[in-house]
Design an enzyme around this catalytic site. Structure first.
Site, short mmCIF file in Angstrom:
data_model
loop_
_atom_site.label_atom_id
_atom_site.label_comp_id
_atom_site.label_asym_id
_atom_site.label_seq_id
_atom_site.Cartn_x
_atom_site.Cartn_y
_atom_site.Cartn_z
N ASP A 34 -68.76 -2.34 -18.14
CA ASP A 34 -69.35 -2.10 -19.47
C ASP A 34 -68.60 -2.93 -20.52
O ASP A 34 -68.55 -2.57 -21.68
CB ASP A 34 -69.30 -0.61 -19.82
CG ASP A 34 -67.87 -0.08 -19.87
OD1 ASP A 34 -66.93 -0.86 -19.65
OD2 ASP A 34 -67.68 1.13 -20.12
N HIS A 39 -64.34 -1.14 -18.93
CA HIS A 39 -63.93 -0.41 -17.73
C HIS A 39 -64.23 -1.22 -16.46
O HIS A 39 -65.11 -2.08 -16.47
CB HIS A 39 -64.61 0.96 -17.68
CG HIS A 39 -64.18 1.86 -18.80
ND1 HIS A 39 -64.94 2.02 -19.94
CD2 HIS A 39 -63.06 2.59 -18.98
CE1 HIS A 39 -64.29 2.84 -20.77
NE2 HIS A 39 -63.15 3.20 -20.21
N SER A 88 -58.34 5.73 -20.37
CA SER A 88 -59.47 6.01 -19.47
C SER A 88 -59.46 5.14 -18.22
O SER A 88 -59.98 5.56 -17.18
CB SER A 88 -60.79 5.81 -20.21
OG SER A 88 -60.88 4.50 -20.73
#
Lengths: 244, 244
Positions: A193, A196, A11
């Site tokens: 977070d 990320h 991600s």
């Protein structure tokens, strides 16, 4: 044909074209010289990456050298480990890959890429450090235990294995886990977070990748520019420059 | 192979992967479905674009259908006019293209693309409006006359010709010149130097392009996703989803 750089990862790669993302910054940096191609797969670990490698980088029918379009990429960034490092007894355990297997998988990914394209630069990027407080504050799944599914210590072990793989393969690595922790308040400044990247965190990845590419001869100074720059066009006879 | 969308244009396209840029936003939007390929050439007008068309979109050796890599793109955005509209008697006159020729050039570009790829969506984008005060404040070249090298009125005429070309060819167009001026303070809100886009200006282009693509069936809901999404992977048997 313009050369390519592939960004292969999880991600943190998939989100790299969001505002201020490191992938978009690379594409902007190389806007007249390289196509930056996004191959980020949110949530993936190296075990899953190995399973999809042939589909992400398909061989051409004829010959076998080159990806689907027949062009050998300049470079591939390989940026996995943040999901492998999920703890095996916490809420994201299904993404966990044991440390020893992570290392073997990463070796196998590098080996696949080097076999397909011997001249392509493979650049490893370690997982970033983890802010455990951030991970508790922004859970991705239900977390009945109330314990972070990733720890900075575990991420550090996987980062170490990634650096070791780079050493064994003789390829460059961006040790993001170590680099980021050299700065004060890295937990909140670079991670939005706990995992990320913030825009400043993205900037660090961008700068480190550009530096690594430059050290291997992949820089704006060396790569050819696609078509004449406006600054090179003769205002008195512009078309002259297009007839070369 | 993942499908592609090419962005072909001048500096407003070349800069579209800068922070918050419309190109980067498109790449992020389509991060698992489409490769967004940047072909922006700062300072270029349609006359120069016509001269480089074959080099920007090279034919394959075999057959002739498809760009260098043999893949027919889903769409090409064609975003020229801001340089053509430079006034012929001001300091950027060497970029000027007469209105009639601009229209013919744009028709020729569309015709080239439709001939090469009959199924590819060609999407025109008009030049943005001009804030003349901004153009005087941020000159690109020496400006001894002290008059703006671009005016909003001239940009409007070129935007109108672009809309007319879209009508004649039966293809969609984003009329940026008209759209932006519907909002108060468009001069400073959307333009950072009287011509190039602010982040909010970029957001408008992104949204308009996404809307136009969607109206032609090119949307996240319809385009296939590259490899299983993390949300679809069975936590109890993740590898199952990779063996399909």
């Amino acid at each position: 044909m313009r050369p390519k750089i592939y960004l292969f990862g999880d991600s943190i790669t998939e989100a790299s074209f969001d505002d201020g993302g490191w992938g978009a910054s690379l594409a902007h940096h190389f806007s007249r010289s390289v196509d930056v191609v996004l191959r980020g797969y949110s949530g993936y670990n190296t075990r899953w990456a190995l399973h999809v490698l042939e589909r992400v980088f398909p061989a051409v029918d004829s010959g076998g050298e080159g990806v689907g379009d027949g062009v050998v990429p300049l470079a591939v960034t390989v940026f996995f480990g943040a999901n492998d490092a999920c703890l095996p007894d916490r809420c994201s355990a299904f993404q966990h890959v044991p440390l020893h297997e992570y290392k073997q998988n990463l070796l196998a990914i590098v080996s696949f890429l080097k076999k397909r394209w011997p001249t392509t630069l493979v650049l490893l990027i370690t997982p970033p450090p983890i802010d455990e407080e951030g991970r508790l504050q922004y859970p991705y799944v239900e977390n009945p235990l109330g314990l972070p599914e990733r720890t900075n210590e575990a991420a550090g072990a996987y980062a170490g294995a990634c650096v070791a793989v780079a050493g064994e393969c003789g390829i460059p690595v961006v040790d993001l886990w170590t680099k980021m922790q050299q700065f004060p308040n890295w937990e909140k400044a670079y991670l939005r977070d706990g995992l990320h990247l913030t825009q400043i965190g993205n900037k660090i990845v961008f700068e480190e990748v550009v530096t690594s590419l430059r050290e291997k001869g992949l820089s704006l100074e060396i790569l050819p520019v696609d078509l004449p720059l406006i600054s090179e066009i003769d205002p008195n006879d512009p078309l002259k420059d297009f007839q070369k």
